[in-house]
Design a protein around this motif. Structure first.
Motif, mmCIF file in Angstrom:
data_model
loop_
_atom_site.group_PDB
_atom_site.id
_atom_site.type_symbol
_atom_site.label_atom_id
_atom_site.label_comp_id
_atom_site.label_asym_id
_atom_site.label_seq_id
_atom_site.Cartn_x
_atom_site.Cartn_y
_atom_site.Cartn_z
ATOM 1 N N THR A 184 0.836 -1.392 0.226
ATOM 2 C CA THR A 184 -0.056 0.421 -0.115
ATOM 3 C C THR A 184 0.874 1.138 -0.227
ATOM 4 O OG1 THR A 184 -1.848 -1.160 1.088
ATOM 5 C CG2 THR A 184 -1.364 1.187 0.854
ATOM 6 N N ALA A 238 -6.547 4.728 -6.777
ATOM 7 C CA ALA A 238 -6.513 3.168 -5.436
ATOM 8 C C ALA A 238 -6.768 1.857 -5.391
ATOM 9 C CB ALA A 238 -7.722 4.392 -5.121
ATOM 10 N N SER A 280 -2.734 6.056 -1.847
ATOM 11 C CA SER A 280 -3.846 5.358 -1.237
ATOM 12 C C SER A 280 -5.295 6.113 -0.782
ATOM 13 C CB SER A 280 -3.856 4.367 -0.306
ATOM 14 O OG SER A 280 -4.500 3.094 -0.006
ATOM 15 N N GLU A 281 -4.327 6.843 0.134
ATOM 16 C CA GLU A 281 -5.764 7.533 0.945
ATOM 17 C C GLU A 281 -6.223 8.731 0.409
ATOM 18 O OE1 GLU A 281 -2.867 6.827 1.963
ATOM 19 O OE2 GLU A 281 -2.952 6.065 4.312
ATOM 20 N N THR A 330 -3.442 -0.022 -3.524
ATOM 21 C CA THR A 330 -4.356 0.081 -1.961
ATOM 22 C C THR A 330 -4.025 -1.347 -1.516
ATOM 23 O OG1 THR A 330 -5.604 1.558 -1.886
ATOM 24 C CG2 THR A 330 -5.865 -0.385 -0.035
ATOM 25 N N GLU A 331 -3.356 -2.573 -1.275
ATOM 26 C CA GLU A 331 -3.446 -3.720 -0.773
ATOM 27 C C GLU A 331 -3.249 -4.345 -2.234
ATOM 28 O OE1 GLU A 331 -6.263 -5.482 1.590
ATOM 29 O OE2 GLU A 331 -6.094 -4.232 3.158
#
Length: 420
Positions: free
Chosen positions: A178, A205, A183-184, A209-210
């Motif tokens: 991540t 995203a 990502s956020e 993310t992951e």
């Protein structure tokens, strides 16, 4: 003997400028698809159509299909039809289950690739050496793999805590990545539901993310295969075996060797696809967990016209529809109906301009059916929702069939010395 690339270039092979135009078209189609999804999302309010969660699931669903398609590409570019992709993926899942449980996820991936190569070696031996029909051999590999995996699962996992005769204990997944900050920020931007902007944010995203490191490995495999097969003399020789093995033999190419290399590589990549299913998608080995992805991967390769960029598009299409029905259900699939109608309308226009009047009329009629279905209903029945990936596979292959060109010698029996 040194072979100049021009000597083995198949007749009608694309030049570099054509390759560049093809890559440009791929990016254009991706942008058009994203714009279409965004427009439908705004009009219908079905935000799950391309939310970050849906996109992330689509990536995870697309990777094993893309690896199966890439495996088929290697084999068929050398002239060996590989219907046994499903069986090689099955062997990959059981290999990943055993080695992943005892030695960790990356050893599990290596074990899965070795198991896939075992199935591929049988297929190569049958088709290249003994001249068995490629379809018959591939089906036999699938049947053997299914029985072998079930036997090994019962033998290896029955006495383990959390395991059983049909499944392994839980498996550790490869590291996920991540990217903090990006990502956020992309998740926040996605929540604003702006046209195009939020959809692009959802996509960013999803890949920040992951993101599994095995997804990155799959991307490296696809890009590396494209460069190796289309930008090196090795790749030119291998592809010549699928276009005209007799001509390749006259120029000093050991056709048997290249076919074996291609099929074994195909098995290793298919095994990696099985490892992704067991280690990343499921976190456990279970009998039958491939769910026909080997066959769908073969369809994605055909849809992609036996080229890396095309198979990626096909894999994303099938992976996206699978993720959509699993994550969002009937409401999001209902929004997909109007997307299909618009795409079919565009296909009908292109077919009519090419003089394919019957095909254009067929596409237009199907588009009208999907449009009527969308405007007269509020949701799609659960049974059809589960069928979405497979219906998409059949529909897309049916519409794409008129532009496909398989390698000229794909599936044909070859014997050393035919050139003489």
């Amino acid at each position: 003997m040194t072979i100049a690339p021009e000597e083995l270039r198949p007749a009608g092979a694309p030049s570099a400028p054509l390759d560049q135009r093809r890559r440009l078209r791929i990016w254009i189609w991706l942008l058009v698809g994203l714009a279409l999804l965004s427009g439908v999302r705004v009009l219908t309010g079905a935000h799950e159509v391309d939310s970050a969660g849906t996109m992330r699931e689509a990536v995870n669903a697309s990777v094993p299909i893309a690896l199966a398609a890439l495996a088929g590409l290697w084999s068929e570019r050398a002239g060996v039809v590989n219907i046994g992709l499903e069986g090689m993926m099955i062997l990959g899942t059981i290999g990943a289950g055993y080695f992943g449980y005892w030695y960790g996820p990356w050893t599990g991936i290596v074990g899965a690739m070795i198991f896939g190569m075992i199935g591929a070696a049988l297929h190569a031996l049958a088709t290249v050496v003994f001249g068995v029909d490629h379809i018959v051999s591939g089906v036999a590999i699938n049947i053997i793999a299914l029985g072998t995996a079930a036997f090994l699962a019962d033998t290896w996992f029955s006495g383990l805590q959390g395991g059983g005769p049909t499944q392994s204990p839980p498996l550790d997944a490869p590291l996920s990545i991540t990217i903090p900050g990006i990502s956020e920020a992309m998740m926040d931007l996605q929540a604003k539901h702006w046209f195009i902007v939020s959809d692009l944010a959802s996509l960013v995203a999803a890949v920040t993310t992951e993101l599994s490191t095995m997804t990155i490995l799959a991307i490296v495999m696809i890009v590396g295969s494209a460069l190796l097969l289309w930008r090196t003399s090795f790749g030119l020789r291998l592809r010549s075996c699928g276009e005209s093995p007799v001509a390749a033999e006259t120029l000093g190419v050991n056709v048997y060797r290249y076919k074996f290399i291609a099929v074994l590589t195909s098995g290793a990549i298919a095994g990696a696809g099985g490892a992704f299913i067991a280690l990343v998608s499921s976190g456990i080995y279970q009998n039958g967990q491939t769910g026909g992805r080997g066959y769908i991967g073969l369809a994605a390769m055909i849809f992609g016209n036996w080229r890396p960029g095309g198979l990626v598009l096909g894999s994303v299409l099938f992976g996206y529809t699978d993720a959509l029905q699993l994550r969002a259900g009937g409401e999001a699939v209902h929004a997909l109906l109007i997307i299909v109608a618009i795409i079919l309308l565009g296909v009908a226009v292109l077919q009519f301009r090419r003089g394919q009047k019957i095909a254009a009329a067929t596409s237009l009629a199907i588009a009208i059916v999907f449009a009527i279905w969308f405007f007269t209903t509020d949701a799609v029945p659960a049974d059809f929702t589960r069928m979405t990936p497979y219906v998409t596979t059949l529909l897309v292959l049916g519409l794409a069939s008129q532009r496909l060109r398989m390698p000229a010698a794909d599936g044909l029996r070859y014997r050393r010395g035919q050139a003489g």
